[in-house]
Design an enzyme around this catalytic site. Sequence first.
Site, PDB file in Angstrom:
ATOM      1  N   ASP A  76       1.065  -1.131   0.102  1.00  0.00           N
ATOM      2  CA  ASP A  76       0.060   0.207  -0.042  1.00  0.00           C
ATOM      3  C   ASP A  76       0.596   1.277   0.107  1.00  0.00           C
ATOM      4  O   ASP A  76       2.340   1.171   0.643  1.00  0.00           O
ATOM      5  CB  ASP A  76      -0.820  -0.429   1.087  1.00  0.00           C
ATOM      6  CG  ASP A  76      -1.731   0.971   0.757  1.00  0.00           C
ATOM      7  OD1 ASP A  76      -3.199   0.497   0.979  1.00  0.00           O
ATOM      8  OD2 ASP A  76      -1.888   1.975   0.693  1.00  0.00           O
ATOM      9  N   ILE A  77       0.296   2.024  -0.922  1.00  0.00           N
ATOM     10  CA  ILE A  77       1.588   3.213  -1.404  1.00  0.00           C
ATOM     11  C   ILE A  77       0.886   4.158   0.438  1.00  0.00           C
ATOM     12  O   ILE A  77       2.271   5.142   0.697  1.00  0.00           O
ATOM     13  CB  ILE A  77       0.661   4.410  -2.522  1.00  0.00           C
ATOM     14  CG1 ILE A  77       1.510   4.839  -2.888  1.00  0.00           C
ATOM     15  CG2 ILE A  77      -0.157   5.128  -2.453  1.00  0.00           C
ATOM     16  CD1 ILE A  77       1.378   5.351  -4.378  1.00  0.00           C
ATOM     17  N   GLY A 104     -16.282   2.373   3.408  1.00  0.00           N
ATOM     18  CA  GLY A 104     -14.592   3.880   3.434  1.00  0.00           C
ATOM     19  C   GLY A 104     -14.036   2.913   2.128  1.00  0.00           C
ATOM     20  O   GLY A 104     -13.081   3.107   2.049  1.00  0.00           O
ATOM     21  N   HIS A 120     -10.172  -5.188  -3.635  1.00  0.00           N
ATOM     22  CA  HIS A 120      -9.277  -4.971  -3.266  1.00  0.00           C
ATOM     23  C   HIS A 120      -9.217  -6.084  -1.598  1.00  0.00           C
ATOM     24  O   HIS A 120      -9.989  -4.479  -0.621  1.00  0.00           O
ATOM     25  CB  HIS A 120      -8.064  -4.159  -3.153  1.00  0.00           C
ATOM     26  CG  HIS A 120      -8.643  -3.141  -1.946  1.00  0.00           C
ATOM     27  ND1 HIS A 120      -9.347  -2.489  -3.045  1.00  0.00           N
ATOM     28  CD2 HIS A 120      -8.206  -2.339  -1.583  1.00  0.00           C
ATOM     29  CE1 HIS A 120      -9.812  -1.042  -2.258  1.00  0.00           C
ATOM     30  NE2 HIS A 120      -9.228  -1.056  -1.418  1.00  0.00           N
TER      31      HIS A 120
HETATM   32  P1  AMP Z   1      -9.458   1.365   0.057  1.00  0.00           P
HETATM   33  O1  AMP Z   1     -10.277   2.016   0.877  1.00  0.00           O
HETATM   34  O2  AMP Z   1     -10.542   0.092   1.114  1.00  0.00           O
HETATM   35  O3  AMP Z   1     -10.273   1.542  -1.230  1.00  0.00           O
HETATM   36  O4  AMP Z   1      -8.437   1.670   0.064  1.00  0.00           O
HETATM   37  C1  AMP Z   1      -7.502   2.313  -1.100  1.00  0.00           C
HETATM   38  C2  AMP Z   1      -5.849   1.553  -0.535  1.00  0.00           C
HETATM   39  O5  AMP Z   1      -5.319   1.848  -1.899  1.00  0.00           O
HETATM   40  C3  AMP Z   1      -5.745   2.571   0.279  1.00  0.00           C
HETATM   41  O6  AMP Z   1      -5.096   2.458   1.404  1.00  0.00           O
HETATM   42  C4  AMP Z   1      -4.555   4.036  -0.490  1.00  0.00           C
HETATM   43  O7  AMP Z   1      -3.309   3.990   0.555  1.00  0.00           O
HETATM   44  C5  AMP Z   1      -4.151   2.829  -1.698  1.00  0.00           C
HETATM   45  N1  AMP Z   1      -3.767   2.861  -2.869  1.00  0.00           N
HETATM   46  C6  AMP Z   1      -3.849   3.762  -3.888  1.00  0.00           C
HETATM   47  N2  AMP Z   1      -3.291   3.707  -4.726  1.00  0.00           N
HETATM   48  C7  AMP Z   1      -2.726   3.396  -4.957  1.00  0.00           C
HETATM   49  C8  AMP Z   1      -0.829   2.769  -5.531  1.00  0.00           C
HETATM   50  N3  AMP Z   1      -1.029   3.848  -6.517  1.00  0.00           N
HETATM   51  N4  AMP Z   1      -0.599   1.573  -4.943  1.00  0.00           N
HETATM   52  C9  AMP Z   1      -0.473   1.856  -3.853  1.00  0.00           C
HETATM   53  N5  AMP Z   1      -1.540   1.259  -3.144  1.00  0.00           N
HETATM   54  C10 AMP Z   1      -2.034   2.326  -2.695  1.00  0.00           C
END
Ligand code: AMP
Length: 123
Positions: A37-38, A103, A110
């Site tokens: 996760d970024i 959320g 994912h």
């Molecule tokens: P959610 O709220 O469960 O949809 O979480 C989406 C997750 O994706 C968040 O924790 C973000 O930090 C992560 N995220 C978004 N863009 C990227 C990216 N380019 N690379 C890695 N993680 C990402």
Amino acid sequence: MSDSAHHHPDCIFCKIIAGQIPSKRIHEDEHVFVFHDIQPWAPVHFLMVPKRHIASMAQAGPEHAHMLGHMMVLAPKLALQEGCRPYPEGGFRIVCNTGEDGGQEVHHLHVHVIGGPRPWKKG
Ligand code: AMP
Ligand code: ZN
């Protein structure tokens, strides 16, 4: 159906899977792609995504059962590999945000796997 039929052109996780956006990949196989996760909440925080686009767990059907089971069995192995301590002292948290009230921000299913020594930023 070709693989491209399962990719949504505007989906950030489809782009990561296709290598169009860089990611720190930790695992890839026929069904799933796994990357850091970024914006990690904890010392270990990675995301497990199906390679074929599915918007959320709300759309999961019997045809996804094999892939979802595969993900759940893989999660503990990758958690240990990434630095989570073994159960029961260690362990990890699995989170699958689904829909607006759940959320969910990225609408490609994912599973978050979160762990490592506390404190964590969230949770
Ligand atoms: P959610 O709220 O469960 O949809 O979480 C989406 C997750 O994706 C968040 O924790 C973000 O930090 C992560 N995220 C978004 N863009 C990227 C990216 N380019 N690379 C890695 N993680 C990402
Ligand atoms: Zn997608």
